[in-house]
Design a protein around this motif. Structure first.
Motif, PDB file in Angstrom:
ATOM      1  N   UNK A 130       0.785  -1.290   0.096  1.00  0.00           N
ATOM      2  CA  UNK A 130       0.107   0.086  -0.152  1.00  0.00           C
ATOM      3  C   UNK A 130       0.881   1.403  -0.031  1.00  0.00           C
ATOM      4  N   UNK A 131       1.957   1.309   0.798  1.00  0.00           N
ATOM      5  CA  UNK A 131       3.046   2.387   0.568  1.00  0.00           C
ATOM      6  C   UNK A 131       3.514   2.561  -0.775  1.00  0.00           C
ATOM      7  N   UNK A 132       3.716   1.265  -1.473  1.00  0.00           N
ATOM      8  CA  UNK A 132       4.325   1.366  -2.710  1.00  0.00           C
ATOM      9  C   UNK A 132       3.235   1.990  -3.793  1.00  0.00           C
ATOM     10  N   UNK A 133       1.860   1.967  -3.606  1.00  0.00           N
ATOM     11  CA  UNK A 133       0.923   2.500  -4.288  1.00  0.00           C
ATOM     12  C   UNK A 133       0.537   3.873  -3.902  1.00  0.00           C
ATOM     13  N   UNK A 134       1.202   4.505  -2.904  1.00  0.00           N
ATOM     14  CA  UNK A 134       1.031   5.700  -2.431  1.00  0.00           C
ATOM     15  C   UNK A 134      -0.234   5.949  -1.744  1.00  0.00           C
ATOM     16  N   UNK A 135      -0.914   4.871  -1.090  1.00  0.00           N
ATOM     17  CA  UNK A 135      -2.122   4.781  -0.263  1.00  0.00           C
ATOM     18  C   UNK A 135      -1.643   5.134   1.239  1.00  0.00           C
ATOM     19  N   UNK A 136      -0.576   4.751   1.623  1.00  0.00           N
ATOM     20  CA  UNK A 136      -0.214   4.657   3.195  1.00  0.00           C
ATOM     21  C   UNK A 136       0.963   5.049   3.271  1.00  0.00           C
ATOM     22  N   UNK A 137       1.405   5.881   4.483  1.00  0.00           N
ATOM     23  CA  UNK A 137       2.552   6.634   4.829  1.00  0.00           C
ATOM     24  C   UNK A 137       3.035   5.665   6.023  1.00  0.00           C
ATOM     25  N   UNK A 138       4.407   5.381   6.273  1.00  0.00           N
ATOM     26  CA  UNK A 138       4.788   5.102   7.261  1.00  0.00           C
ATOM     27  C   UNK A 138       5.841   6.002   7.926  1.00  0.00           C
ATOM     28  N   UNK A 139       5.900   5.630   9.139  1.00  0.00           N
ATOM     29  CA  UNK A 139       6.917   6.751   9.957  1.00  0.00           C
ATOM     30  C   UNK A 139       7.242   5.919  11.291  1.00  0.00           C
ATOM     31  N   UNK A 140       8.408   6.081  11.693  1.00  0.00           N
ATOM     32  CA  UNK A 140       8.804   5.693  12.989  1.00  0.00           C
ATOM     33  C   UNK A 140       9.305   6.396  14.103  1.00  0.00           C
ATOM     34  N   UNK A 141       8.827   6.335  15.131  1.00  0.00           N
ATOM     35  CA  UNK A 141       9.273   7.092  16.366  1.00  0.00           C
ATOM     36  C   UNK A 141       9.494   6.086  17.553  1.00  0.00           C
ATOM     37  N   UNK A 142       9.100   5.904  18.476  1.00  0.00           N
ATOM     38  CA  UNK A 142       9.282   4.887  19.468  1.00  0.00           C
ATOM     39  C   UNK A 142       8.817   3.491  18.921  1.00  0.00           C
ATOM     40  N   UNK A 143       7.496   3.638  18.132  1.00  0.00           N
ATOM     41  CA  UNK A 143       7.047   2.374  17.185  1.00  0.00           C
ATOM     42  C   UNK A 143       6.923   2.654  15.873  1.00  0.00           C
ATOM     43  N   UNK A 144       6.538   1.818  15.067  1.00  0.00           N
ATOM     44  CA  UNK A 144       6.125   2.093  13.645  1.00  0.00           C
ATOM     45  C   UNK A 144       4.518   2.552  13.477  1.00  0.00           C
ATOM     46  N   UNK A 145       4.553   3.529  13.019  1.00  0.00           N
ATOM     47  CA  UNK A 145       2.864   4.358  12.792  1.00  0.00           C
ATOM     48  C   UNK A 145       2.641   4.153  11.228  1.00  0.00           C
ATOM     49  N   UNK A 146       1.218   4.162  10.845  1.00  0.00           N
ATOM     50  CA  UNK A 146       0.858   4.195   9.434  1.00  0.00           C
ATOM     51  C   UNK A 146      -0.202   5.046   9.601  1.00  0.00           C
ATOM     52  N   UNK A 147      -0.240   5.680   8.608  1.00  0.00           N
ATOM     53  CA  UNK A 147      -1.477   6.637   8.197  1.00  0.00           C
ATOM     54  C   UNK A 147      -1.933   6.698   6.672  1.00  0.00           C
ATOM     55  N   UNK A 148      -3.115   7.078   6.141  1.00  0.00           N
ATOM     56  CA  UNK A 148      -3.550   7.211   4.961  1.00  0.00           C
ATOM     57  C   UNK A 148      -2.861   8.377   4.223  1.00  0.00           C
ATOM     58  N   UNK A 149      -2.497   8.451   3.140  1.00  0.00           N
ATOM     59  CA  UNK A 149      -1.876   9.422   2.436  1.00  0.00           C
ATOM     60  C   UNK A 149      -3.132  10.075   1.684  1.00  0.00           C
ATOM     61  N   UNK A 150      -3.300  11.044   1.058  1.00  0.00           N
ATOM     62  CA  UNK A 150      -4.635  11.963   0.533  1.00  0.00           C
ATOM     63  C   UNK A 150      -5.106  10.709  -0.464  1.00  0.00           C
ATOM     64  N   UNK A 151      -4.199  10.039  -1.501  1.00  0.00           N
ATOM     65  CA  UNK A 151      -4.995   9.039  -2.444  1.00  0.00           C
ATOM     66  C   UNK A 151      -5.366   7.772  -1.374  1.00  0.00           C
ATOM     67  N   UNK A 152      -4.774   7.454  -0.340  1.00  0.00           N
ATOM     68  CA  UNK A 152      -5.443   6.506   0.828  1.00  0.00           C
ATOM     69  C   UNK A 152      -6.881   6.905   1.369  1.00  0.00           C
ATOM     70  N   UNK A 153      -7.031   8.087   1.842  1.00  0.00           N
ATOM     71  CA  UNK A 153      -7.997   8.835   2.165  1.00  0.00           C
ATOM     72  C   UNK A 153      -9.297   8.593   1.145  1.00  0.00           C
ATOM     73  N   UNK A 154      -8.834   8.768  -0.047  1.00  0.00           N
ATOM     74  CA  UNK A 154     -10.074   8.819  -1.329  1.00  0.00           C
ATOM     75  C   UNK A 154     -10.403   7.352  -1.296  1.00  0.00           C
ATOM     76  N   UNK A 155      -9.461   6.487  -1.353  1.00  0.00           N
ATOM     77  CA  UNK A 155      -9.988   5.218  -1.352  1.00  0.00           C
ATOM     78  C   UNK A 155     -10.678   4.665  -0.137  1.00  0.00           C
TER      79      UNK A 155
END
Length: 104
Positions: free
Chosen positions: A58-83
């Protein structure tokens, strides 16, 4: 001219809808960060490995963004929010059709 296949964009959309984990992950995520294990617990039946590979695709398709602080977090991109909205529209349509068919 008869239609024999969908265009590539439609094919990708149908693939996401058809693949159980893609649709469930997109349905569960929002534009706010969600911790990996919280997401894992909210989707019944998916293994940690399947969730990881699904999120990566889903990251490859630009539907989800990932980031790491203390843990791994994921959120929808604008394309993901549309889907995500499309999935909710499908759910609303399905619920409407079920209600109408049960009332007959």
């Amino acid at each position: 001219m008869p239609l024999t296949q969908l265009n590539l964009g439609s094919e990708l959309g149908v693939e996401i809808l058809h693949h159980r984990w893609y649709a469930l992950v997109l349905y569960q995520l929002t534009e706010d960060p969600t911790e990996f294990m919280d997401l894992r617990q909210s989707i019944r039946g998916i293994s940690t490995f399947n969730l990881f590979t699904t999120l990566h695709k889903l990251e490859d398709w630009d539907l989800v963004d990932a980031f790491e602080d203390d843990n791994y977090h994921y959120q929808l991109t604008s394309n993901g929010a549309m889907f995500h909205r499309i999935l909710h529209d499908f759910e609303s349509w399905g619920n409407h059709e079920l209600t109408n068919n049960l009332a007959i």
